[in-house]
Design a protein around this motif. Structure first.
Motif, PDB file in Angstrom:
ATOM      1  N   TYR A   1       0.847  -1.193   0.000  1.00 56.61           N
ATOM      2  CA  TYR A   1       0.000   0.000   0.000  1.00 56.61           C
ATOM      3  C   TYR A   1       0.891   1.255   0.000  1.00 56.61           C
ATOM      4  O   TYR A   1       0.666   2.194  -0.766  1.00 56.61           O
ATOM      5  CB  TYR A   1      -0.917   0.005   1.225  1.00 56.61           C
ATOM      6  CG  TYR A   1      -1.712   1.278   1.389  1.00 56.61           C
ATOM      7  CD1 TYR A   1      -2.992   1.397   0.849  1.00 56.61           C
ATOM      8  CD2 TYR A   1      -1.187   2.374   2.076  1.00 56.61           C
ATOM      9  CE1 TYR A   1      -3.715   2.570   0.991  1.00 56.61           C
ATOM     10  CE2 TYR A   1      -1.902   3.553   2.215  1.00 56.61           C
ATOM     11  CZ  TYR A   1      -3.165   3.645   1.674  1.00 56.61           C
ATOM     12  OH  TYR A   1      -3.872   4.806   1.806  1.00 56.61           O
ATOM     13  N   HIS A   2       1.896   1.249   0.859  1.00 57.78           N
ATOM     14  CA  HIS A   2       2.786   2.411   0.966  1.00 57.78           C
ATOM     15  C   HIS A   2       3.564   2.634  -0.341  1.00 57.78           C
ATOM     16  O   HIS A   2       3.735   3.787  -0.785  1.00 57.78           O
ATOM     17  CB  HIS A   2       3.739   2.257   2.147  1.00 57.78           C
ATOM     18  CG  HIS A   2       4.641   3.429   2.332  1.00 57.78           C
ATOM     19  ND1 HIS A   2       4.173   4.685   2.663  1.00 57.78           N
ATOM     20  CD2 HIS A   2       5.987   3.554   2.204  1.00 57.78           C
ATOM     21  CE1 HIS A   2       5.199   5.534   2.738  1.00 57.78           C
ATOM     22  NE2 HIS A   2       6.305   4.862   2.462  1.00 57.78           N
ATOM     23  N   GLN A   3       4.019   1.537  -0.956  1.00 58.89           N
ATOM     24  CA  GLN A   3       4.752   1.684  -2.221  1.00 58.89           C
ATOM     25  C   GLN A   3       3.824   2.218  -3.313  1.00 58.89           C
ATOM     26  O   GLN A   3       4.230   3.040  -4.134  1.00 58.89           O
ATOM     27  CB  GLN A   3       5.375   0.347  -2.644  1.00 58.89           C
ATOM     28  CG  GLN A   3       6.334  -0.251  -1.641  1.00 58.89           C
ATOM     29  CD  GLN A   3       7.273   0.752  -1.016  1.00 58.89           C
ATOM     30  OE1 GLN A   3       8.026   1.455  -1.709  1.00 58.89           O
ATOM     31  NE2 GLN A   3       7.222   0.875   0.307  1.00 58.89           N
ATOM     32  N   HIS A   4       2.575   1.791  -3.286  1.00 60.47           N
ATOM     33  CA  HIS A   4       1.597   2.296  -4.245  1.00 60.47           C
ATOM     34  C   HIS A   4       1.339   3.788  -4.000  1.00 60.47           C
ATOM     35  O   HIS A   4       1.233   4.576  -4.949  1.00 60.47           O
ATOM     36  CB  HIS A   4       0.298   1.478  -4.137  1.00 60.47           C
ATOM     37  CG  HIS A   4      -0.674   1.757  -5.223  1.00 60.47           C
ATOM     38  ND1 HIS A   4      -2.033   1.666  -5.039  1.00 60.47           N
ATOM     39  CD2 HIS A   4      -0.512   2.148  -6.527  1.00 60.47           C
ATOM     40  CE1 HIS A   4      -2.648   1.965  -6.164  1.00 60.47           C
ATOM     41  NE2 HIS A   4      -1.753   2.262  -7.075  1.00 60.47           N
TER      42      HIS A   4
ATOM     43  N   PRO B   1      14.057   6.603   1.758  1.00 60.02           N
ATOM     44  CA  PRO B   1      13.409   5.290   1.757  1.00 60.02           C
ATOM     45  C   PRO B   1      13.584   4.582   3.106  1.00 60.02           C
ATOM     46  O   PRO B   1      14.639   4.671   3.729  1.00 60.02           O
ATOM     47  CB  PRO B   1      14.133   4.522   0.646  1.00 60.02           C
ATOM     48  CG  PRO B   1      14.744   5.564  -0.224  1.00 60.02           C
ATOM     49  CD  PRO B   1      15.047   6.719   0.685  1.00 60.02           C
ATOM     50  N   GLU B   2      12.530   3.901   3.524  1.00 58.42           N
ATOM     51  CA  GLU B   2      12.596   3.113   4.751  1.00 58.42           C
ATOM     52  C   GLU B   2      13.274   1.789   4.442  1.00 58.42           C
ATOM     53  O   GLU B   2      13.518   1.456   3.280  1.00 58.42           O
ATOM     54  CB  GLU B   2      11.175   2.877   5.286  1.00 58.42           C
ATOM     55  CG  GLU B   2      10.485   4.141   5.732  1.00 58.42           C
ATOM     56  CD  GLU B   2       9.066   3.893   6.227  1.00 58.42           C
ATOM     57  OE1 GLU B   2       8.714   2.730   6.514  1.00 58.42           O
ATOM     58  OE2 GLU B   2       8.316   4.873   6.323  1.00 58.42           O
ATOM     59  N   SER B   3      13.497   1.005   5.459  1.00 59.46           N
ATOM     60  CA  SER B   3      14.111  -0.308   5.297  1.00 59.46           C
ATOM     61  C   SER B   3      13.275  -1.153   4.328  1.00 59.46           C
ATOM     62  O   SER B   3      12.057  -1.236   4.465  1.00 59.46           O
ATOM     63  CB  SER B   3      14.193  -1.005   6.653  1.00 59.46           C
ATOM     64  OG  SER B   3      14.680  -2.312   6.489  1.00 59.46           O
TER      65      SER B   3
ATOM     66  N   LEU C   1      10.860   2.316  -8.774  1.00 58.96           N
ATOM     67  CA  LEU C   1       9.683   1.464  -8.696  1.00 58.96           C
ATOM     68  C   LEU C   1       9.012   1.356 -10.072  1.00 58.96           C
ATOM     69  O   LEU C   1       8.880   2.349 -10.776  1.00 58.96           O
ATOM     70  CB  LEU C   1       8.668   2.022  -7.693  1.00 58.96           C
ATOM     71  CG  LEU C   1       9.067   1.986  -6.228  1.00 58.96           C
ATOM     72  CD1 LEU C   1       8.076   2.780  -5.385  1.00 58.96           C
ATOM     73  CD2 LEU C   1       9.163   0.549  -5.730  1.00 58.96           C
ATOM     74  N   ASN C   2       8.596   0.154 -10.446  1.00 59.85           N
ATOM     75  CA  ASN C   2       7.816  -0.042 -11.665  1.00 59.85           C
ATOM     76  C   ASN C   2       6.357   0.108 -11.256  1.00 59.85           C
ATOM     77  O   ASN C   2       5.821  -0.723 -10.518  1.00 59.85           O
ATOM     78  CB  ASN C   2       8.096  -1.432 -12.245  1.00 59.85           C
ATOM     79  CG  ASN C   2       7.324  -1.703 -13.512  1.00 59.85           C
ATOM     80  OD1 ASN C   2       6.125  -1.460 -13.604  1.00 59.85           O
ATOM     81  ND2 ASN C   2       8.008  -2.235 -14.517  1.00 59.85           N
ATOM     82  N   SER C   3       5.702   1.151 -11.720  1.00 60.59           N
ATOM     83  CA  SER C   3       4.360   1.474 -11.246  1.00 60.59           C
ATOM     84  C   SER C   3       3.350   0.355 -11.529  1.00 60.59           C
ATOM     85  O   SER C   3       2.474   0.084 -10.699  1.00 60.59           O
ATOM     86  CB  SER C   3       3.869   2.793 -11.845  1.00 60.59           C
ATOM     87  OG  SER C   3       3.799   2.705 -13.253  1.00 60.59           O
ATOM     88  N   SER C   4       3.463  -0.319 -12.662  1.00 62.22           N
ATOM     89  CA  SER C   4       2.531  -1.405 -12.985  1.00 62.22           C
ATOM     90  C   SER C   4       2.750  -2.621 -12.091  1.00 62.22           C
ATOM     91  O   SER C   4       1.798  -3.268 -11.657  1.00 62.22           O
ATOM     92  CB  SER C   4       2.660  -1.796 -14.455  1.00 62.22           C
ATOM     93  OG  SER C   4       2.287  -0.716 -15.281  1.00 62.22           O
TER      94      SER C   4
END
Length: 195
Positions: A135-138, A156-158, A166-169
């Motif tokens: 969820y956070h990466q999204h 960036p966190e651990s 990041l690859n959005s798809s």
């Protein structure tokens, strides 16, 4: 959600296994694999397909865009396979991962009924933690797409990679799959992915 607290019920290992088999069938269909029609009917996998998947599966000449859209579900399958313990760790969110080549999936394809009946899943704690992470990466991806890019100024966190990597798809599909696992959405075709 209008301030309501909605209690989610995690999908069972059996549900995740059946959904995984459905996704294998869909991905094989995107590759025009001739064996998939017989395989899915012989093992009852056709029954696990969602409404949208059935329309696609039965369509004789789907558009190229429809094929591409369904082919991306291989990334959602990676989340389901991880939840079932078929992957030790979630593959990197920076690149596509061809999950169909792993032994876990090959075994599922050879013996779908044994795969369903022997399925076990990770602990709820691990699954909830991964869903929160995805969820956070999204959120980071959407934040950047919307032009705010607040995430770029936050170190960036651990376990995170820089937002530009990041690859959005991949992020979207992995999050879609994991959100379904934790119980979001009334069915596979209607999983909310708000950030």
């Amino acid at each position: 959600m209008d301030g309501e607290n909605i209690e989610l019920t995690e999908r069972s290992a059996l549900e995740i296994a059946e959904r995984s088999l459905a996704l294998i069938a869909i991905i094989a269909r995107t590759q025009q694999q001739e064996w998939v029609g017989d395989w899915s009917r012989r093992f009852g996998i056709y029954d696990y397909l969602s409404e949208e998947e059935r329309r696609f599966f039965d369509e004789t000449s789907p558009s190229q865009q429809t094929i591409v859209n369904f082919s991306w579900r291989v990334e959602a399958l990676a989340s389901l396979v991880w939840a079932l313990g078929g992957l030790q760790q979630m593959p990197p969110l920076s690149e596509q991962f061809w999950v169909l080549d792993i032994d876990f999936i090959e075994a599922a394809m050879k013996s779908p009924n044994a795969f369903r009946l022997s399925a076990t899943k990770r602990s709820s704690e691990e699954i909830q933690e991964m869903e929160g992470f995805l969820y956070h990466q999204h959120w980071r991806v959407r934040d950047k797409q919307l032009g705010f890019n607040v995430g770029a100024s936050i170190p960036p966190e651990s376990g995170e990679i820089p937002v530009d990597d990041l690859n959005s798809s991949v992020v979207y599909e992995r999050r879609y799959g994991m959100s379904w696992v934790v119980g979001c959405g009334k069915d596979w075709d209607n999983v909310p992915t708000d950030t």
